[in-house]
Design a protein around this motif. Structure first.
Motif, PDB file in Angstrom:
ATOM      1  N   LEU A  63       0.797  -1.022   0.202  1.00  0.00           N
ATOM      2  CA  LEU A  63      -0.035  -0.081  -0.063  1.00  0.00           C
ATOM      3  C   LEU A  63       0.946   1.193   0.050  1.00  0.00           C
ATOM      4  CD1 LEU A  63      -2.731   1.421   0.192  1.00  0.00           C
ATOM      5  CD2 LEU A  63      -2.653   1.036   2.691  1.00  0.00           C
ATOM      6  N   LEU A  64       2.042   1.202   0.921  1.00  0.00           N
ATOM      7  CA  LEU A  64       2.719   2.296   0.883  1.00  0.00           C
ATOM      8  C   LEU A  64       3.661   2.416  -0.375  1.00  0.00           C
ATOM      9  CD1 LEU A  64       4.423   2.109   4.450  1.00  0.00           C
ATOM     10  CD2 LEU A  64       2.520   3.509   3.640  1.00  0.00           C
ATOM     11  N   GLY A  65       4.059   1.360  -1.003  1.00  0.00           N
ATOM     12  CA  GLY A  65       4.466   1.259  -2.438  1.00  0.00           C
ATOM     13  C   GLY A  65       3.820   2.035  -3.615  1.00  0.00           C
ATOM     14  N   ALA A  66       2.661   2.669  -3.232  1.00  0.00           N
ATOM     15  CA  ALA A  66       1.786   3.329  -4.286  1.00  0.00           C
ATOM     16  C   ALA A  66       2.520   4.764  -4.275  1.00  0.00           C
ATOM     17  CB  ALA A  66       0.429   3.578  -3.798  1.00  0.00           C
ATOM     18  N   THR A  67       2.932   5.062  -3.315  1.00  0.00           N
ATOM     19  CA  THR A  67       3.487   6.505  -3.162  1.00  0.00           C
ATOM     20  C   THR A  67       4.712   6.464  -4.042  1.00  0.00           C
ATOM     21  OG1 THR A  67       4.865   5.801  -1.278  1.00  0.00           O
ATOM     22  CG2 THR A  67       2.746   7.018  -0.942  1.00  0.00           C
ATOM     23  N   VAL A  68       5.356   5.195  -4.215  1.00  0.00           N
ATOM     24  CA  VAL A  68       6.791   5.154  -4.969  1.00  0.00           C
ATOM     25  C   VAL A  68       6.321   5.360  -6.483  1.00  0.00           C
ATOM     26  CG1 VAL A  68       8.407   3.532  -5.725  1.00  0.00           C
ATOM     27  CG2 VAL A  68       7.773   3.628  -3.115  1.00  0.00           C
ATOM     28  N   VAL A  69       5.173   4.709  -6.784  1.00  0.00           N
ATOM     29  CA  VAL A  69       4.670   4.637  -8.157  1.00  0.00           C
ATOM     30  C   VAL A  69       4.431   5.893  -8.953  1.00  0.00           C
ATOM     31  CG1 VAL A  69       2.834   3.969  -9.816  1.00  0.00           C
ATOM     32  CG2 VAL A  69       3.773   2.519  -8.153  1.00  0.00           C
ATOM     33  N   ILE A  70       4.240   7.211  -7.877  1.00  0.00           N
ATOM     34  CA  ILE A  70       3.631   8.447  -8.515  1.00  0.00           C
ATOM     35  C   ILE A  70       5.096   9.056  -8.975  1.00  0.00           C
ATOM     36  CG2 ILE A  70       3.067  10.921  -7.801  1.00  0.00           C
ATOM     37  CD1 ILE A  70       1.670   9.478  -5.423  1.00  0.00           C
ATOM     38  N   GLY A  71       6.202   9.077  -8.455  1.00  0.00           N
ATOM     39  CA  GLY A  71       7.435   9.510  -9.121  1.00  0.00           C
ATOM     40  C   GLY A  71       8.009   8.561 -10.018  1.00  0.00           C
ATOM     41  N   ALA A  72       8.147   7.189  -9.623  1.00  0.00           N
ATOM     42  CA  ALA A  72       8.971   6.560 -10.584  1.00  0.00           C
ATOM     43  C   ALA A  72       8.254   6.148 -11.793  1.00  0.00           C
ATOM     44  CB  ALA A  72       9.235   5.018  -9.581  1.00  0.00           C
ATOM     45  N   VAL A  73       7.085   5.851 -11.824  1.00  0.00           N
ATOM     46  CA  VAL A  73       6.523   5.399 -13.046  1.00  0.00           C
ATOM     47  C   VAL A  73       5.988   6.475 -13.877  1.00  0.00           C
ATOM     48  CG1 VAL A  73       4.800   4.089 -14.117  1.00  0.00           C
ATOM     49  CG2 VAL A  73       5.671   3.206 -12.005  1.00  0.00           C
ATOM     50  N   GLY A  74       5.646   7.594 -13.316  1.00  0.00           N
ATOM     51  CA  GLY A  74       5.567   9.011 -13.971  1.00  0.00           C
ATOM     52  C   GLY A  74       6.721   9.314 -14.658  1.00  0.00           C
ATOM     53  N   THR A  75       7.802   9.303 -14.111  1.00  0.00           N
ATOM     54  CA  THR A  75       8.998   9.658 -14.658  1.00  0.00           C
ATOM     55  C   THR A  75       9.300   8.981 -15.801  1.00  0.00           C
ATOM     56  OG1 THR A  75       9.799  10.596 -12.463  1.00  0.00           O
ATOM     57  CG2 THR A  75      11.598   9.898 -14.147  1.00  0.00           C
ATOM     58  N   GLN A  76       9.159   7.629 -15.718  1.00  0.00           N
ATOM     59  CA  GLN A  76       9.414   6.576 -16.759  1.00  0.00           C
ATOM     60  C   GLN A  76       8.745   6.993 -17.892  1.00  0.00           C
ATOM     61  OE1 GLN A  76       8.566   2.477 -16.286  1.00  0.00           O
ATOM     62  NE2 GLN A  76       9.012   2.056 -18.407  1.00  0.00           N
ATOM     63  N   ALA A  99      12.746  12.525  -9.374  1.00  0.00           N
ATOM     64  CA  ALA A  99      13.096  11.731  -7.869  1.00  0.00           C
ATOM     65  C   ALA A  99      13.041  12.564  -6.833  1.00  0.00           C
ATOM     66  CB  ALA A  99      14.808  11.856  -8.153  1.00  0.00           C
ATOM     67  N   LEU A 100      12.947  13.919  -7.195  1.00  0.00           N
ATOM     68  CA  LEU A 100      12.609  14.689  -5.861  1.00  0.00           C
ATOM     69  C   LEU A 100      11.196  14.327  -5.408  1.00  0.00           C
ATOM     70  CD1 LEU A 100      14.009  18.126  -7.034  1.00  0.00           C
ATOM     71  CD2 LEU A 100      14.869  16.741  -5.256  1.00  0.00           C
ATOM     72  N   VAL A 101      10.212  14.248  -6.468  1.00  0.00           N
ATOM     73  CA  VAL A 101       8.647  13.846  -6.040  1.00  0.00           C
ATOM     74  C   VAL A 101       8.711  12.626  -5.271  1.00  0.00           C
ATOM     75  CG1 VAL A 101       6.605  13.008  -6.818  1.00  0.00           C
ATOM     76  CG2 VAL A 101       7.783  15.198  -7.941  1.00  0.00           C
ATOM     77  N   ALA A 102       9.559  11.400  -5.923  1.00  0.00           N
ATOM     78  CA  ALA A 102       9.595  10.268  -5.107  1.00  0.00           C
ATOM     79  C   ALA A 102       9.984  10.428  -3.883  1.00  0.00           C
ATOM     80  CB  ALA A 102      10.241   9.319  -5.938  1.00  0.00           C
ATOM     81  N   LEU A 103      11.159  11.136  -3.657  1.00  0.00           N
ATOM     82  CA  LEU A 103      11.711  11.468  -2.107  1.00  0.00           C
ATOM     83  C   LEU A 103      10.782  11.971  -1.368  1.00  0.00           C
ATOM     84  CD1 LEU A 103      14.143  11.104  -0.380  1.00  0.00           C
ATOM     85  CD2 LEU A 103      14.904  13.398  -1.352  1.00  0.00           C
ATOM     86  N   ALA A 104       9.950  12.956  -1.774  1.00  0.00           N
ATOM     87  CA  ALA A 104       9.254  13.972  -0.900  1.00  0.00           C
ATOM     88  C   ALA A 104       7.889  13.078  -0.527  1.00  0.00           C
ATOM     89  CB  ALA A 104       8.718  15.174  -1.583  1.00  0.00           C
ATOM     90  N   VAL A 105       7.243  12.481  -1.406  1.00  0.00           N
ATOM     91  CA  VAL A 105       6.024  11.704  -1.168  1.00  0.00           C
ATOM     92  C   VAL A 105       6.179  10.596  -0.237  1.00  0.00           C
ATOM     93  CG1 VAL A 105       3.962  10.447  -2.337  1.00  0.00           C
ATOM     94  CG2 VAL A 105       4.858  12.445  -3.374  1.00  0.00           C
ATOM     95  N   ALA A 149      12.457   4.444  -3.185  1.00  0.00           N
ATOM     96  CA  ALA A 149      11.895   5.252  -4.389  1.00  0.00           C
ATOM     97  C   ALA A 149      12.736   6.058  -5.248  1.00  0.00           C
ATOM     98  CB  ALA A 149      10.885   6.366  -3.760  1.00  0.00           C
ATOM     99  N   VAL A 150      13.892   6.600  -4.642  1.00  0.00           N
ATOM    100  CA  VAL A 150      14.695   7.396  -5.632  1.00  0.00           C
ATOM    101  C   VAL A 150      15.605   6.301  -6.476  1.00  0.00           C
ATOM    102  CG1 VAL A 150      16.612   8.785  -5.558  1.00  0.00           C
ATOM    103  CG2 VAL A 150      15.217   9.436  -3.938  1.00  0.00           C
ATOM    104  N   GLY A 151      15.809   5.242  -5.914  1.00  0.00           N
ATOM    105  CA  GLY A 151      16.509   4.377  -6.937  1.00  0.00           C
ATOM    106  C   GLY A 151      15.733   3.717  -7.808  1.00  0.00           C
ATOM    107  N   ASP A 152      14.492   3.351  -7.574  1.00  0.00           N
ATOM    108  CA  ASP A 152      13.491   3.103  -8.565  1.00  0.00           C
ATOM    109  C   ASP A 152      13.294   4.018  -9.597  1.00  0.00           C
ATOM    110  OD1 ASP A 152      13.297   0.803  -7.367  1.00  0.00           O
ATOM    111  OD2 ASP A 152      11.316   1.055  -6.513  1.00  0.00           O
ATOM    112  N   THR A 153      13.246   5.296  -9.300  1.00  0.00           N
ATOM    113  CA  THR A 153      13.012   6.458 -10.324  1.00  0.00           C
ATOM    114  C   THR A 153      14.211   6.599 -11.265  1.00  0.00           C
ATOM    115  OG1 THR A 153      11.641   7.589  -8.736  1.00  0.00           O
ATOM    116  CG2 THR A 153      12.560   8.855 -10.368  1.00  0.00           C
TER     117      THR A 153
END
Length: 488
Positions: A63-76, A99-105, A149-153
Motif C-alpha cells: 500500500l505504501l508502495g503506491a507512493t513510489v509509483v507516483i514519481g517512479a512510473v510517472g518519470t519513466q 526523483a524529488l517527487v519520489a523522495l518527498a512523497v 523510491a529514488v533508486g526506482d525512479t
C-alpha cells in the motif's frame, strides 16, 4: 552499449525488440522477487508464526508502495516520450524532478508509519502474539522506503532509454547483499546477533541502499553512458514536477486502491482462516509475485516502447506493441498456470516446509486457484502498459478501482460469518456468508479474469477512437484530433 538502439524501438520488428528489451527486465524482476522470497525462505525455517508475521506486513508495504509509483512510473513515461522526441535535456530534467517527487512523497508517509508501526499493525487486526514482531519488521523496511523510491525512479530512466541491462545489474547487486545478510542476521552467524524477523528486515534494507548507490554510479557515467545526469539537470522545475505528478498520481491511486483491498483481504483471511490461512495466503502471494515477473517485464518494456513511439508520432506501432505483447503474455501464462496447478504441493513444501497440515492444504488450494487465472492476470499488465504509455493513466486507476472494489472485495466478504467484527480497522461485516477462506482465493481469481476481459474491451474501444494518435499529438505539443483512429 544500448540493449536496443533508438531506431529499433521505433522501427524494428515489434516482437523481437519487445523481447530483447524485456529480457533483462524479466531477469531483474526475478532477482527482485527472489530478494523478497529470501525472507520467506529463511523464516519458513524459523516457524509458521514468523512467516505469518511477514505476511501481515506485506499488504501495508505494498500500500505504501503506491507512493513510489507516483514519481517512479510517472518519470519513466515522460522520459520515454522525451527520448522519442530526441529531447535529451528535457529527459534529464524530468529524471531529477521525478526523483524529488519520489523522495518527498514517500518520506511523508514513511515517517509516521515507522513511528506508529505497532498501532498500524493493530488496526490491521493482527493477532496480539504476532503484532510486536510484525511491527518491528514493518518499521525497518518502511524506514528505507524513500531510498528505494529514488533508486526506482533513476532505474526507470534507464528503462525508458532502452538500457534495461542497467536495471538488472542493480537488482542483482541488491539480491546478493540480501542473500548474504538475511541468513546471517536471522540466525546469528559469527559475531552477528540472532535477530530473527528483524534480521530479515535489516537484510532487505541493506539491499535497497546498495541498489541506490549502484544506479547513482551509473547515472554519473561510471560504467554506463546510455543515460547520464549532468549538473545542469539538477534544478528544481515546478512545471516538470506538476507534469510528473499529473501522470504519476493516477498510477499511484491505481496501486493504492488495489493494495488497500489487499490489506482488507488479509484481515478477512485472518478471520476466516487464522494463522494457517494467513500463512497459506502469504505463500500464494509470494509465488504469484514471482509468477507475474515475465508479464511485469513485458509491461515495463512495452511502456517504454509505446512512450517512445508516441513521442515519435507512430501511433500504429504503439498499438501493435500492445497487441503483440498481450498475445505473448497470455500464451505463456496459460502454460505457467498449468505447471503451478500440477505441482502446487511441491511448491508449497519447497517454500514453507514447516507449515501445519491445515496451512499446507490451504496453500495448495490457493496455488491451484491462482494458477487457473494467471493468463488473465498477465495479460492485464500489457493492456495497462498501453494506457500508461499514452499518458492515459486515469484509465489504469479506474480499471483497478472496478477490479478490486467492485469484484474482489465483495466476493471475499463471503468468507466470513455474518455480522462478524472485521479485524481490519474494526469495521463490522454483515454480508458474510461463512464460506471459509477459500472464498477469498476464488475472489482473487474471479477479479483477475473479469478485470482482463473488461480492460481488453475498453482497449479496443479506445484505440478505435484514436487513443494513440491523440497521445502523439499531445506529446508533440499539438491538439488531439477528434475522430481519428490509431491506424491512420
Amino acid at each position: 552499449m544500448w540493449d536496443v538502439d533508438r531506431e529499433a524501438v521505433t522501427d524494428g520488428p515489434v516482437g523481437r525488440v519487445l523481447l530483447v528489451l524485456a529480457a533483462p527486465l524479466v531477469a531483474q524482476n526475478v532477482v527482485y522477487v527472489a530478494n523478497a522470497l529470501i525472507d520467506t525462505f529463511w523464516l519458513g525455517r524459523v516457524g509458521e508464526d514468523a512467516v505469518a508475521a511477514v505476511g501481515l506486513s506485506l499488504p501495508i508495504q505494498s500500500l505504501l508502495g503506491a507512493t513510489v509509483v507516483i514519481g517512479a512510473v510517472g518519470t519513466q513515461i515522460l522520459v520515454a516520450q522525451r527520448a522519442g522526441d530526441d529531447d535529451e535535456a528535457g529527459a534529464r530534467r524530468v529524471a531529477v524532478n521525478g526523483a524529488l517527487v519520489a523522495l518527498a512523497v514517500t518520506a511523508a508517509v514513511a515517517v509516521p508509519v515507522v513511528v506508529y508501526a505497532e498501532e498500524v499493525v493493530t488496526l490491521l487486526g493482527a493477532d496480539p502474539a504476532l503484532a510486536g514482531t510484525t511491527a518491528t519488521y514493518l518499521a525497518i523496511v518502511v524506514a528505507v522506503l524513500p531510498v528505494g523510491a529514488v533508486g526506482d525512479t533513476v532505474e526507470n530512466c534507464f528503462t525508458a532509454y532502452g538500457d534495461t541491462r542497467a536495471v538488472f545489474h542493480v537488482s542483482l547487486v541488491g539480491v546478493l547483499v540480501n542473500l548474504v545478510a538475511a541468513p546471517v542476521l536471522i540466525f546469528g552467524v559469527g559475531p552477528a546477533p540472532e535477530l530473527g524477523v528483524a534480521g530479515a528486515a535489516i537484510g532487505t534494507a541493506l539491499a535497497g541502499v546498495a541498489g541506490l548507490l549502484w544506479i547513482l554510479g551509473y547515472a554519473a557515467g561510471i560504467g554506463r553512458d546510455t543515460f547520464r545526469l549532468t549538473r545542469r539537470a539538477f534544478a528544481f522545475d515546478p512545471a516538470t514536477v506538476r507534469e510528473v505528478v499529473s501522470v504519476g498520481l493516477p498510477l499511484g491511486g491505481q496501486r493504492g486502491v488495489s493494495e488497500l483491498v489487499r490489506v482488507l483481504v488479509v484481515g478477512l483471511v485472518a478471520i476466516a482462516g487464522g494463522t494457517a490461512g494467513v500463512a497459506a495466503y502469504t505463500v500464494g502471494a509470494r509465488v504469484a509475485t514471482l509468477a507475474i515477473v515475465p508479464a511485469l517485464g513485458i509491461q515495463q518494456a512495452a511502456q517504454s516502447m509505446i512512450g517512445q513511439n508516441v513521442g515519435a508520432d507512430a501511433p500504429a506501432r504503439a498499438r501493435r506493441t500492445t497487441t503483440v505483447g498481450t498475445a505473448m503474455v497470455v500464451a505463456g501464462f496459460l502454460a505457467l498456470g498449468a505447471v503451478q496447478f500440477l505441482f502446487a504441493g511441491g511448491i508449497a513444501d519447497l517454500l514453507a516446509p514447516d507449515l501445519t497440515a491445515a496451512g499446507r492444504d490451504l496453500a495448495v488450494t490457493y496455488l491451484r486457484i491462482l494458477g487457473a487465472s494467471y493468463w488473465a492476470l498477465g495479460g492485464t499488465y500489457t493492456l495497462l502498459a498501453a494506457f500508461n504509455g499514452a499518458s492515459r493513466t486515469r484509465t489504469s486507476f479506474a480499471a483497478d478501482l472496478i477490479k478490486y472494489w467492485a469484484v474482489r472485495f465483495p466476493i471475499a466478504l463471503a468468507a466470513v460469518p455474518a455480522a462478524t467484527t472485521f479485524g481490519a480497522f474494526g469495521v463490522t461485516v454483515t454480508p458474510g456468508l461463512g464460506w471459509g477462506v477459500a472464498a477469498v482465493f476464488w475472489a482473487v481469481a474471479a477479479s483477475n479474469v473479469l478485470g482482463f476481459l473488461g480492460l481488453g474491451a475498453y482497449f479496443l474501444y479506445a484505440t478505435r477512437r484514436g487513443m494513440f494518435a491523440n497521445a502523439a499529438e499531445r506529446a508533440s505539443g499539438g491538439e488531439a484530433v477528434a475522430g481519428t483512429t490509431d491506424d491512420d
